[in-house]
Motif scaffolding. Structure first.
Motif, PDB file in Angstrom:
ATOM      1  N   VAL A  62      68.050  14.394  43.239  1.00  0.00           N
ATOM      2  CA  VAL A  62      67.209  14.353  43.892  1.00  0.00           C
ATOM      3  C   VAL A  62      67.668  13.547  45.894  1.00  0.00           C
ATOM      4  N   CYS A  63      67.833  14.397  46.978  1.00  0.00           N
ATOM      5  CA  CYS A  63      68.243  13.650  47.729  1.00  0.00           C
ATOM      6  C   CYS A  63      67.473  14.433  49.197  1.00  0.00           C
ATOM      7  N   LEU A  64      66.613  12.719  49.722  1.00  0.00           N
ATOM      8  CA  LEU A  64      65.667  13.140  51.441  1.00  0.00           C
ATOM      9  C   LEU A  64      67.000  12.369  52.290  1.00  0.00           C
ATOM     10  N   VAL A  65      67.255  13.447  53.258  1.00  0.00           N
ATOM     11  CA  VAL A  65      67.905  13.953  54.543  1.00  0.00           C
ATOM     12  C   VAL A  65      67.166  13.402  55.580  1.00  0.00           C
ATOM     13  N   GLY A  66      67.505  12.269  56.318  1.00  0.00           N
ATOM     14  CA  GLY A  66      67.012  11.770  57.390  1.00  0.00           C
ATOM     15  C   GLY A  66      67.562  11.507  58.630  1.00  0.00           C
ATOM     16  N   GLN A  67      67.138  10.874  59.579  1.00  0.00           N
ATOM     17  CA  GLN A  67      68.047  11.590  60.162  1.00  0.00           C
ATOM     18  C   GLN A  67      69.768  10.307  60.518  1.00  0.00           C
ATOM     19  N   SER A  68      69.198   9.305  59.743  1.00  0.00           N
ATOM     20  CA  SER A  68      70.477   8.623  59.612  1.00  0.00           C
ATOM     21  C   SER A  68      71.218   8.373  58.249  1.00  0.00           C
ATOM     22  N   VAL A  69      70.209   8.399  56.925  1.00  0.00           N
ATOM     23  CA  VAL A  69      70.522   8.427  55.934  1.00  0.00           C
ATOM     24  C   VAL A  69      70.261   9.153  55.246  1.00  0.00           C
ATOM     25  N   THR A  70      71.188   9.460  53.639  1.00  0.00           N
ATOM     26  CA  THR A  70      71.058  10.509  52.700  1.00  0.00           C
ATOM     27  C   THR A  70      71.053   9.402  51.847  1.00  0.00           C
ATOM     28  N   THR A  71      69.889   9.489  51.200  1.00  0.00           N
ATOM     29  CA  THR A  71      69.053   8.693  50.348  1.00  0.00           C
ATOM     30  C   THR A  71      68.281   9.695  49.335  1.00  0.00           C
ATOM     31  N   THR A  72      69.326   8.618  48.337  1.00  0.00           N
ATOM     32  CA  THR A  72      69.564   9.802  46.682  1.00  0.00           C
ATOM     33  C   THR A  72      68.082   9.278  45.740  1.00  0.00           C
ATOM     34  N   LYS A  73      67.168   9.794  45.403  1.00  0.00           N
ATOM     35  CA  LYS A  73      66.157   9.483  45.531  1.00  0.00           C
ATOM     36  C   LYS A  73      66.385   9.162  43.784  1.00  0.00           C
ATOM     37  N   THR A  74      66.689  10.296  43.094  1.00  0.00           N
ATOM     38  CA  THR A  74      67.161  10.441  41.652  1.00  0.00           C
ATOM     39  C   THR A  74      68.045  10.952  41.015  1.00  0.00           C
ATOM     40  N   LYS A  75      68.507  10.591  40.193  1.00  0.00           N
ATOM     41  CA  LYS A  75      69.636  11.020  39.141  1.00  0.00           C
ATOM     42  C   LYS A  75      69.170  12.400  38.009  1.00  0.00           C
TER      43      LYS A  75
ATOM     44  N   LYS B 219      63.972  22.048  29.014  1.00  0.00           N
ATOM     45  CA  LYS B 219      64.259  20.571  28.828  1.00  0.00           C
ATOM     46  C   LYS B 219      64.307  20.290  30.426  1.00  0.00           C
ATOM     47  N   PHE B 220      65.782  20.164  30.471  1.00  0.00           N
ATOM     48  CA  PHE B 220      66.766  19.744  31.661  1.00  0.00           C
ATOM     49  C   PHE B 220      65.455  20.551  33.280  1.00  0.00           C
ATOM     50  N   LEU B 221      65.538  21.431  33.327  1.00  0.00           N
ATOM     51  CA  LEU B 221      64.384  21.897  34.059  1.00  0.00           C
ATOM     52  C   LEU B 221      63.321  21.781  34.349  1.00  0.00           C
ATOM     53  N   GLU B 222      62.702  20.720  33.160  1.00  0.00           N
ATOM     54  CA  GLU B 222      61.606  20.742  33.817  1.00  0.00           C
ATOM     55  C   GLU B 222      61.738  18.694  33.728  1.00  0.00           C
ATOM     56  N   ASN B 223      62.562  18.242  33.253  1.00  0.00           N
ATOM     57  CA  ASN B 223      63.160  16.969  34.147  1.00  0.00           C
ATOM     58  C   ASN B 223      63.271  17.264  35.154  1.00  0.00           C
ATOM     59  N   VAL B 224      63.984  18.155  36.392  1.00  0.00           N
ATOM     60  CA  VAL B 224      64.485  18.036  37.485  1.00  0.00           C
ATOM     61  C   VAL B 224      62.724  18.809  38.404  1.00  0.00           C
ATOM     62  N   LEU B 225      62.071  19.717  36.921  1.00  0.00           N
ATOM     63  CA  LEU B 225      60.848  20.003  38.102  1.00  0.00           C
ATOM     64  C   LEU B 225      60.080  18.490  38.919  1.00  0.00           C
ATOM     65  N   GLN B 226      59.981  17.650  37.039  1.00  0.00           N
ATOM     66  CA  GLN B 226      59.417  15.997  37.198  1.00  0.00           C
ATOM     67  C   GLN B 226      59.633  16.100  38.850  1.00  0.00           C
ATOM     68  N   ALA B 227      61.037  15.534  38.252  1.00  0.00           N
ATOM     69  CA  ALA B 227      61.481  14.601  39.803  1.00  0.00           C
ATOM     70  C   ALA B 227      60.782  14.832  40.973  1.00  0.00           C
ATOM     71  N   VAL B 228      61.072  16.793  41.237  1.00  0.00           N
ATOM     72  CA  VAL B 228      60.909  16.933  42.538  1.00  0.00           C
ATOM     73  C   VAL B 228      59.348  16.527  42.345  1.00  0.00           C
ATOM     74  N   SER B 229      58.636  16.664  41.891  1.00  0.00           N
ATOM     75  CA  SER B 229      57.069  16.693  42.500  1.00  0.00           C
ATOM     76  C   SER B 229      56.584  14.908  41.928  1.00  0.00           C
ATOM     77  N   ARG B 230      57.845  14.026  41.802  1.00  0.00           N
ATOM     78  CA  ARG B 230      57.204  13.101  42.194  1.00  0.00           C
ATOM     79  C   ARG B 230      58.063  12.250  43.339  1.00  0.00           C
ATOM     80  N   HIS B 231      59.128  12.711  43.805  1.00  0.00           N
ATOM     81  CA  HIS B 231      59.776  12.612  45.259  1.00  0.00           C
ATOM     82  C   HIS B 231      60.152  13.492  46.619  1.00  0.00           C
ATOM     83  N   ILE B 232      58.995  14.537  46.254  1.00  0.00           N
ATOM     84  CA  ILE B 232      59.084  15.237  47.273  1.00  0.00           C
ATOM     85  C   ILE B 232      57.800  15.038  47.887  1.00  0.00           C
ATOM     86  N   ASP B 233      57.463  14.923  49.501  1.00  0.00           N
ATOM     87  CA  ASP B 233      56.278  14.732  49.974  1.00  0.00           C
ATOM     88  C   ASP B 233      56.588  16.310  50.983  1.00  0.00           C
TER      89      ASP B 233
END
Length: 378
Positions: free
Chosen positions: A149-162, A184-198
């Motif tokens: 899960v990554c956030l692409v900013g103007q100058s930094v691509t931040t990896t929020k979680t793997k 279980k893997f897909l559910e963990n990814v969904l939880q990561a999306v909910s936690r890290h993406i606004d």
């Protein structure tokens, strides 16, 4: 970035007071602070203090230090800047001339003084405190058993979680184990999306990868959002874009950002512009090589002939410890702009900036061919 105070003139001395508010702000600060600057911030220092019994013991005291900057390190994992230098201010706990390392992290204000605020430093500062400089694109790179899960900013691509998982093979008696593991893997990814993406901030969520895992995730997200009334997913499902990628690893993000379906959504973000300009350069290098050059000497010759239409540089060139080298690239940038050319400063924290760095960190698309450059002894 919160700008609390500024007082400087172009190519003159001055001071700013800043407070980094996110990882992107720390990256801007890293590009703003240079060797020879003076930086002050609150810090904690261990000192020997006398106790009531007359013995001495080490104690941690809060104090404020001003140092002359000698080295800057950016830790993009811990999201902290470490600035080392000599103490140049009066302090009861630290001798003048003693070395100290100041750590700047999110929400820690600092004061920066420069003897010369050149045009690059001022431009960096302006972008840093622009409210639009937050991450606008979220990217989820995924393949079976692996997701970033990554956030692409103007100058930094931040990896929020793997997210990693061991997925058994999908055949024979193991198929039941496969279904359980993949769910279980897909559910963990969904939880990561909910936690890290606004979704109030990001313009879109790109789900990219090879095969059908990205489609499985998309279906899982929508079905679970309906079952559990996950309003953030339901209300923003139009922001979710599926894109094919050669792999689910982070390095495939460049090809994802250049996909037409993605470019139409993020075409005015800085990261997308970098990808597009670099693609134009490589296209020119393939189709009309006498109008595409790279390397500092080649670019210098092209600028002497006023031939540069688009200049591409990495921000690493402006972090050179040699002041005269930094000044050279600042002057080059100003000359290209003055002659009507475009200048794109690539972030070395984006994949496109990494690719440009492999070509010496500087390149140009020319207004007209310069075939004789190949014959010069540069």
């Amino acid at each position: 970035m919160k700008l609390r105070h500024r007082d400087f003139t172009l190519d003159g001395p001055g001071v700013v007071k800043l407070t980094p508010e996110n990882p992107e702000d720390l990256w801007f600060s890293y590009n703003l602070i240079a060797k020879g600057d003076r930086l002050s911030a609150a810090t904690i220092r261990k000192v020997q203090k006398e106790t009531s019994s007359g013995s001495k013991e080490a104690q941690r005291v809060h104090t404020r230090l001003e140092i002359a900057v000698e080295a800057i390190d950016y830790d993009n994992v811990a999201n902290v800047l470490r600035i080392r230098g000599k103490n140049v201010g009066e302090n009861e706990h630290v001798k003048l001339g003693a070395y100290h390392t100041l750590e700047i992290d999110q929400q820690r204000p600092f004061t920066l003084a420069k003897d010369c605020w050149d045009s690059i430093a001022i431009d960096t500062l302006k972008v840093a405190y622009d409210p639009a400089a937050t991450a606008e694109v979220a990217a989820l790179m995924i393949q079976e058993g692996l997701a970033y899960v990554c956030l692409v900013g103007q100058s930094v691509t931040t990896t929020k979680t793997k997210i990693e998982a061991s997925i058994p093979r999908k055949h024979g008696p193991a198929i039941a184990g496969y279904d359980k593991a993949i769910n279980k893997f897909l559910e963990n990814v969904l939880q990561a999306v909910s936690r890290h993406i606004d979704f109030n901030v990001v313009r879109c969520l790109i789900i990219a990868g090879p095969g059908f895992t990205k489609d499985q995730l998309h279906s899982h997200m929508l079905s679970e959002a309906t079952k559990r009334e996950l309003r953030t997913i339901i209300d923003n499902k139009s922001k979710i874009v599926l894109v094919h990628a050669s792999s689910g690893y982070k390095h495939a993000l460049k090809e994802v950002l250049s996909a037409p379906s993605v470019m139409s959504l993020i075409m005015d973000t800085k990261a997308a512009k970098e990808v597009r300009v670099l693609k134009d350069f490589f296209d020119m290098l393939s189709n009309d090589p006498s109008r595409a050059i790279y390397g500092p000497k080649e670019v210098d010759v092209a600028q002497d002939r006023l031939a540069i239409q688009i200049l591409l540089l990495t921000d690493e060139l402006f972090r050179n410890a040699d002041i005269s080298t930094r000044r050279k690239y600042v002057d080059l940038t100003n000359l290209v702009k003055a002659s009507g050319g475009e200048v794109h400063v690539f972030s070395s924290m984006h994949v496109s900036g990494e690719q440009l760095a492999q070509l010496s960190g500087i390149a140009a698309i020319l207004r007209f061919p310069l075939p004789d450059l190949e014959d010069m002894d540069l």
